[in-house]
Motif scaffolding. Structure first.
Motif, PDB file in Angstrom:
ATOM      1  N   ILE A  21       9.857   2.525  12.904  1.00 15.71           N
ATOM      2  CA  ILE A  21      11.289   3.221  12.204  1.00 15.71           C
ATOM      3  C   ILE A  21      11.559   4.163  11.464  1.00 15.71           C
ATOM      4  N   LYS A  22      11.981   5.756  12.238  1.00 19.78           N
ATOM      5  CA  LYS A  22      11.858   6.157  12.108  1.00 19.78           C
ATOM      6  C   LYS A  22      13.743   6.681  12.003  1.00 19.78           C
ATOM      7  N   MET A  23      14.705   6.764  10.541  1.00 17.57           N
ATOM      8  CA  MET A  23      15.281   6.950  10.164  1.00 17.57           C
ATOM      9  C   MET A  23      16.301   7.974   9.045  1.00 17.57           C
ATOM     10  N   GLY A  24      15.928   9.558   9.440  1.00 21.25           N
ATOM     11  CA  GLY A  24      16.703  10.196   8.584  1.00 21.25           C
ATOM     12  C   GLY A  24      15.415   9.889   8.165  1.00 21.25           C
ATOM     13  N   ASP A  25      15.594  10.563   6.306  1.00 24.00           N
ATOM     14  CA  ASP A  25      14.395  10.326   5.470  1.00 24.00           C
ATOM     15  C   ASP A  25      13.541   8.918   5.709  1.00 24.00           C
ATOM     16  N   GLN A  26      14.372   8.235   5.719  1.00 22.30           N
ATOM     17  CA  GLN A  26      13.946   6.547   5.924  1.00 22.30           C
ATOM     18  C   GLN A  26      12.623   6.172   6.583  1.00 22.30           C
ATOM     19  N   VAL A  27      11.286   5.864   6.720  1.00 19.51           N
ATOM     20  CA  VAL A  27       9.964   5.463   7.307  1.00 19.51           C
ATOM     21  C   VAL A  27      10.192   3.732   6.893  1.00 19.51           C
ATOM     22  N   ILE A  28      10.295   2.759   8.102  1.00 12.90           N
ATOM     23  CA  ILE A  28       9.955   1.558   7.785  1.00 12.90           C
ATOM     24  C   ILE A  28       8.409   1.477   9.250  1.00 12.90           C
ATOM     25  N   ASP A  29       7.540   1.492   8.605  1.00 10.65           N
ATOM     26  CA  ASP A  29       6.331   1.359   8.841  1.00 10.65           C
ATOM     27  C   ASP A  29       5.497  -0.068   8.843  1.00 10.65           C
ATOM     28  N   GLY A  30       6.200  -0.402  10.343  1.00 10.67           N
ATOM     29  CA  GLY A  30       5.483  -2.162  10.155  1.00 10.67           C
ATOM     30  C   GLY A  30       4.103  -2.420  11.140  1.00 10.67           C
ATOM     31  N   SER A  31       3.693  -0.874  11.448  1.00 11.85           N
ATOM     32  CA  SER A  31       2.425  -0.156  12.213  1.00 11.85           C
ATOM     33  C   SER A  31       0.787  -1.540  11.722  1.00 11.85           C
ATOM     34  N   VAL A  32       0.197  -1.853  12.917  1.00 10.14           N
ATOM     35  CA  VAL A  32      -1.288  -2.385  12.393  1.00 10.14           C
ATOM     36  C   VAL A  32      -2.080  -1.951  11.586  1.00 10.14           C
ATOM     37  N   LYS A  33      -1.710  -0.050  12.394  1.00 15.46           N
ATOM     38  CA  LYS A  33      -2.786   0.928  11.894  1.00 15.46           C
ATOM     39  C   LYS A  33      -1.970   1.135  10.169  1.00 15.46           C
ATOM     40  N   TYR A  34      -1.028   1.243   9.693  1.00 13.77           N
ATOM     41  CA  TYR A  34      -0.907   1.435   8.564  1.00 13.77           C
ATOM     42  C   TYR A  34      -0.721  -0.242   7.662  1.00 13.77           C
ATOM     43  N   LYS A  35      -1.275  -0.845   7.893  1.00 14.73           N
ATOM     44  CA  LYS A  35      -1.870  -2.473   7.042  1.00 14.73           C
ATOM     45  C   LYS A  35      -3.223  -2.052   6.963  1.00 14.73           C
ATOM     46  N   LEU A  36      -3.786  -1.913   7.986  1.00 14.30           N
ATOM     47  CA  LEU A  36      -5.049  -1.638   8.250  1.00 14.30           C
ATOM     48  C   LEU A  36      -6.364  -0.602   7.150  1.00 14.30           C
ATOM     49  N   GLU A  37      -5.107   0.690   7.375  1.00 14.50           N
ATOM     50  CA  GLU A  37      -4.908   1.478   5.689  1.00 14.50           C
ATOM     51  C   GLU A  37      -5.269   1.166   4.695  1.00 14.50           C
ATOM     52  N   GLY A  38      -3.726  -0.067   3.940  1.00 16.80           N
ATOM     53  CA  GLY A  38      -3.945  -0.787   3.249  1.00 16.80           C
ATOM     54  C   GLY A  38      -5.084  -1.243   2.642  1.00 16.80           C
ATOM     55  N   MET A  39      -5.805  -2.095   3.651  1.00 18.29           N
ATOM     56  CA  MET A  39      -6.289  -3.191   3.358  1.00 18.29           C
ATOM     57  C   MET A  39      -7.726  -2.116   2.909  1.00 18.29           C
ATOM     58  N   LEU A  40      -7.735  -1.418   4.029  1.00 14.35           N
ATOM     59  CA  LEU A  40      -8.727  -0.475   3.583  1.00 14.35           C
ATOM     60  C   LEU A  40      -9.086  -0.062   2.087  1.00 14.35           C
ATOM     61  N   GLU A  41      -7.372   0.552   1.548  1.00 10.19           N
ATOM     62  CA  GLU A  41      -7.722   1.442   0.524  1.00 10.19           C
ATOM     63  C   GLU A  41      -7.215   0.127  -0.345  1.00 10.19           C
ATOM     64  N   GLY A  42      -7.056  -0.970  -0.711  1.00 10.56           N
ATOM     65  CA  GLY A  42      -7.800  -1.719  -1.037  1.00 10.56           C
ATOM     66  C   GLY A  42      -8.305  -2.371  -1.886  1.00 10.56           C
ATOM     67  N   LEU A  43      -9.697  -2.602  -0.622  1.00 11.23           N
ATOM     68  CA  LEU A  43     -10.878  -2.431  -0.761  1.00 11.23           C
ATOM     69  C   LEU A  43     -11.804  -1.816  -1.410  1.00 11.23           C
ATOM     70  N   THR A  44     -11.519  -0.245  -1.024  1.00 15.49           N
ATOM     71  CA  THR A  44     -12.263   0.806  -1.998  1.00 15.49           C
ATOM     72  C   THR A  44     -12.070   0.765  -2.892  1.00 15.49           C
ATOM     73  N   GLN A  45     -10.866   0.306  -3.154  1.00 11.73           N
ATOM     74  CA  GLN A  45     -10.853   0.104  -5.010  1.00 11.73           C
ATOM     75  C   GLN A  45     -10.750  -1.258  -6.643  1.00 11.73           C
ATOM     76  N   ILE A  46     -12.155  -1.892  -5.170  1.00 13.74           N
ATOM     77  CA  ILE A  46     -12.176  -3.255  -5.905  1.00 13.74           C
ATOM     78  C   ILE A  46     -13.504  -2.911  -6.503  1.00 13.74           C
ATOM     79  N   ILE A  47     -14.052  -3.082  -7.782  1.00 14.46           N
ATOM     80  CA  ILE A  47     -14.929  -2.293  -8.387  1.00 14.46           C
ATOM     81  C   ILE A  47     -15.934  -3.524  -8.152  1.00 14.46           C
ATOM     82  N   VAL A  48     -17.539  -2.890  -7.928  1.00 10.33           N
ATOM     83  CA  VAL A  48     -18.983  -4.331  -7.556  1.00 10.33           C
ATOM     84  C   VAL A  48     -19.352  -3.698  -8.921  1.00 10.33           C
TER      85      VAL A  48
END
Length: 180
Positions: free
Chosen positions: A153-180
């Motif tokens: 949802i985009k309203m002016g400068d505000q964006v509410i991103d409840g997409s699966v793509k956004y959530k998957l990208e967030g998970m991927l970012e979190g996984l890449t931050q894990i130090i093995v």
């Protein structure tokens, strides 16, 4: 800089429109002018190029739009041309439309989804956003297959991103931050 220019010029036109009580008609005329630029890109090039003298541009604008737009908008266009701001006309128009929407208490919202929303879903989103903003919400639904699922949802400068793509990208970012 362009934002300051569009804000300044749109504010001046809005004040004239308000003073002359012709907000809706001036907005419609401005829309007509800008749509002419979209329909005839060569004409827009003539309008915005600094290579053509102000007097020549003024004659062209007068011949094409003289009887189709108000004297107020015509004079406004002349000022834009005189100040060599022809290239900024689209941004000025967008800023003017935003100013009119703010004045009327209207919020334009886009909702992107993978599949079309039902009328009841659109109505529910509209009602909730109207309650949250205190404004009349004008909703535009857009299909975006890249989202995978959910909605944005985009309203002016505000964006509410409840997409699966956004959530998957967030998970991927979190996984890449894990130090093995």
């Amino acid at each position: 800089m362009a934002e300051l220019v569009s804000k300044t010029y749109s504010e001046a036109l809005f004040e004239v429109a308000k003073e002359e009580q012709m907000i809706d008609s001036l907005q419609a005329e401005f829309e007509f002018l800008v749509s002419s630029f979209n329909d005839y890109p060569e004409f827009f090039e003539i309008f915005k190029t600094p290579k053509i003298a102000f007097g020549e541009k003024k004659k062209i604008i007068q011949e094409i739009f003289g009887d189709k737009i108000s004297e107020s908008l015509l004079n406004f266009i002349y000022v834009i041309l005189d100040k060599k701001r022809g290239a900024d006309i689209l941004e000025i128009k967008a800023a003017f439309d935003q100013r009119v929407d703010d004045y009327k208490g209207v919020a334009k919202v886009t909702v992107e989804t993978v599949v079309p929303l039902t009328e009841s879903q659109l109505s529910e989103i509209t009602e909730k956003l109207a309650l949250k903003t205190g404004k009349q919400v004008v909703l535009e639904a857009i299909i975006n297959k890249a989202l995978v699922g959910g909605m944005v949802i985009k309203m002016g400068d505000q964006v509410i991103d409840g997409s699966v793509k956004y959530k998957l990208e967030g998970m991927l970012e979190g996984l890449t931050q894990i130090i093995v």
